[in-house]
Design a protein around this motif. Structure first.
Motif, short mmCIF file in Angstrom:
data_model
loop_
_atom_site.label_atom_id
_atom_site.label_comp_id
_atom_site.label_asym_id
_atom_site.label_seq_id
_atom_site.Cartn_x
_atom_site.Cartn_y
_atom_site.Cartn_z
N ASP A 140 90.92 64.76 -34.56
CA ASP A 140 91.31 63.42 -34.12
C ASP A 140 92.65 63.07 -34.77
O ASP A 140 93.16 63.80 -35.62
CB ASP A 140 90.22 62.39 -34.43
CG ASP A 140 89.93 62.24 -35.92
OD1 ASP A 140 90.73 62.71 -36.74
OD2 ASP A 140 88.90 61.64 -36.26
N SER A 141 93.20 61.94 -34.36
CA SER A 141 94.54 61.57 -34.83
C SER A 141 94.58 61.31 -36.33
O SER A 141 95.58 61.62 -36.98
CB SER A 141 95.05 60.35 -34.06
OG SER A 141 94.19 59.25 -34.24
N GLU A 142 93.50 60.78 -36.90
CA GLU A 142 93.49 60.52 -38.35
C GLU A 142 93.56 61.82 -39.14
O GLU A 142 94.29 61.92 -40.13
CB GLU A 142 92.24 59.72 -38.72
CG GLU A 142 92.28 58.30 -38.19
CD GLU A 142 90.95 57.56 -38.37
OE1 GLU A 142 89.99 58.17 -38.89
OE2 GLU A 142 90.91 56.39 -37.98
N ALA A 144 94.85 64.59 -38.04
CA ALA A 144 96.19 65.13 -37.82
C ALA A 144 97.21 64.48 -38.76
O ALA A 144 98.09 65.16 -39.29
CB ALA A 144 96.59 64.93 -36.36
N ILE A 145 97.09 63.18 -38.96
CA ILE A 145 98.00 62.48 -39.89
C ILE A 145 97.81 63.01 -41.31
O ILE A 145 98.78 63.25 -42.03
CB ILE A 145 97.77 60.95 -39.83
CG1 ILE A 145 98.27 60.41 -38.48
CG2 ILE A 145 98.47 60.25 -40.98
CD1 ILE A 145 97.93 58.97 -38.22
N TYR A 158 98.67 68.85 -32.39
CA TYR A 158 97.25 69.21 -32.46
C TYR A 158 96.59 69.01 -31.09
O TYR A 158 97.15 68.40 -30.20
CB TYR A 158 96.54 68.36 -33.52
CG TYR A 158 96.42 66.90 -33.15
CD1 TYR A 158 95.24 66.38 -32.63
CD2 TYR A 158 97.50 66.03 -33.31
CE1 TYR A 158 95.13 65.05 -32.27
CE2 TYR A 158 97.40 64.71 -32.96
CZ TYR A 158 96.22 64.22 -32.44
OH TYR A 158 96.12 62.90 -32.07
N ASP A 160 93.60 67.15 -29.23
CA ASP A 160 92.67 66.04 -29.42
C ASP A 160 91.25 66.53 -29.12
O ASP A 160 90.99 67.09 -28.05
CB ASP A 160 93.04 64.88 -28.50
CG ASP A 160 92.20 63.66 -28.79
OD1 ASP A 160 91.06 63.60 -28.28
OD2 ASP A 160 92.68 62.77 -29.52
N ASN A 167 98.44 66.68 -28.40
CA ASN A 167 99.04 65.42 -28.86
C ASN A 167 99.94 65.69 -30.05
O ASN A 167 99.84 66.74 -30.69
CB ASN A 167 97.95 64.42 -29.26
CG ASN A 167 97.15 63.92 -28.08
OD1 ASN A 167 97.50 64.16 -26.93
ND2 ASN A 167 96.08 63.22 -28.35
N VAL A 169 101.40 63.57 -33.56
CA VAL A 169 101.53 62.40 -34.41
C VAL A 169 102.85 62.55 -35.16
O VAL A 169 103.28 63.67 -35.46
CB VAL A 169 100.35 62.23 -35.40
CG1 VAL A 169 99.08 61.84 -34.67
CG2 VAL A 169 100.15 63.44 -36.25
N TYR A 177 102.89 55.23 -38.36
CA TYR A 177 102.70 56.46 -37.60
C TYR A 177 102.75 56.18 -36.11
O TYR A 177 102.36 55.12 -35.64
CB TYR A 177 101.37 57.12 -37.97
CG TYR A 177 101.31 57.53 -39.42
CD1 TYR A 177 101.90 58.71 -39.84
CD2 TYR A 177 100.69 56.73 -40.36
CE1 TYR A 177 101.88 59.09 -41.17
CE2 TYR A 177 100.66 57.10 -41.70
CZ TYR A 177 101.25 58.27 -42.10
OH TYR A 177 101.24 58.64 -43.41
N LEU A 179 102.00 58.09 -32.07
CA LEU A 179 101.20 59.11 -31.38
C LEU A 179 101.80 59.35 -30.00
O LEU A 179 102.06 58.40 -29.26
CB LEU A 179 99.75 58.64 -31.24
CG LEU A 179 98.82 59.49 -30.38
CD1 LEU A 179 98.59 60.85 -31.04
CD2 LEU A 179 97.50 58.77 -30.15
N GLU A 181 100.87 61.25 -26.58
CA GLU A 181 99.76 61.87 -25.86
C GLU A 181 100.30 62.58 -24.62
O GLU A 181 100.93 61.95 -23.78
CB GLU A 181 98.72 60.84 -25.45
CG GLU A 181 98.08 60.14 -26.63
CD GLU A 181 97.13 59.03 -26.21
OE1 GLU A 181 97.44 58.31 -25.23
OE2 GLU A 181 96.07 58.91 -26.84
#
Length: 183
Positions: A140-142, A144-145, A158, A160, A167, A169, A177, A179, A181
């Motif tokens: 997930d995006s978190e 990835a961050i 990464y 999703d 996606n 980030v 941050y 994103l 998509e």
């Protein structure tokens, strides 16, 4: 070129408007035909007397965009024009290279332009000096961050885990941050 000049915390005086239009209009020399473009200019001033200039020129083949912070509004406008010229030259070099490969040199820009830039200089500037390959891990995006911060990078690509799309980030200039998509 049609100009849309807005000011935030600053009045757009006739002198500022004239200076912006005069400087940005010089970009027209890079095109064989005068582009029918809307030029969006945002001028901002902050409490510390810093000026920020943002220019966006959406066109059919590319979008020119640049922003600059400076203590002097006029200097920021000059720096913006320099950035936009570099973007045009890079795009022109890319188009010329592709057209040269196809055997046609008259694509988007005029080939007999008096202000032609050395194509070799631009090609050297755009040389790829490193290439990486890696498998995209579902996350997930978190996560990835966190991965991006652990690696010390300014962006991270990464897959999703929910949508199974690629996606990106990235860390913004303001420290937050963003994103991107892919669809």
């Amino acid at each position: 070129m049609n100009f849309n000049i807005r000011g935030e915390n600053i009045e757009v005086t006739p002198a500022i408007r004239e200076y912006v239009e005069k400087k940005i209009s010089k970009l027209e020399r890079y095109f064989s035909e005068t582009p029918d473009a809307n030029v969006n200019v945002n001028l901002k001033t902050y409490n510390d007397k810093t000026a920020k200039v943002e220019v966006t020129i959406p066109m059919s083949q590319l979008v020119l965009r640049a922003e600059e912070d400076h203590l002097d509004m006029y200097a920021a406008i000059d720096l913006i024009v320099d950035k936009l010229e570099r973007q045009i030259r890079k795009h022109k070099t890319k188009v010329n290279r592709k057209q040269r490969e196809k055997g046609n040199l008259n694509a988007l820009f005029g080939a007999d332009e008096p202000n032609a830039v050395s194509v070799q200089d631009e090609e050297d500037e755009m040389e790829i000096v490193r290439q990486k390959r890696f498998n995209l891990k579902p996350m997930d995006s978190e996560e990835a961050i966190l991965q991006m911060d652990l690696l010390g990078h300014s962006f991270f690509v990464y897959t999703d885990a929910e949508t199974n799309t690629t996606n990106i980030v990235y860390k913004r200039k303001d420290g937050k941050y963003g994103l991107i998509e892919a669809k």
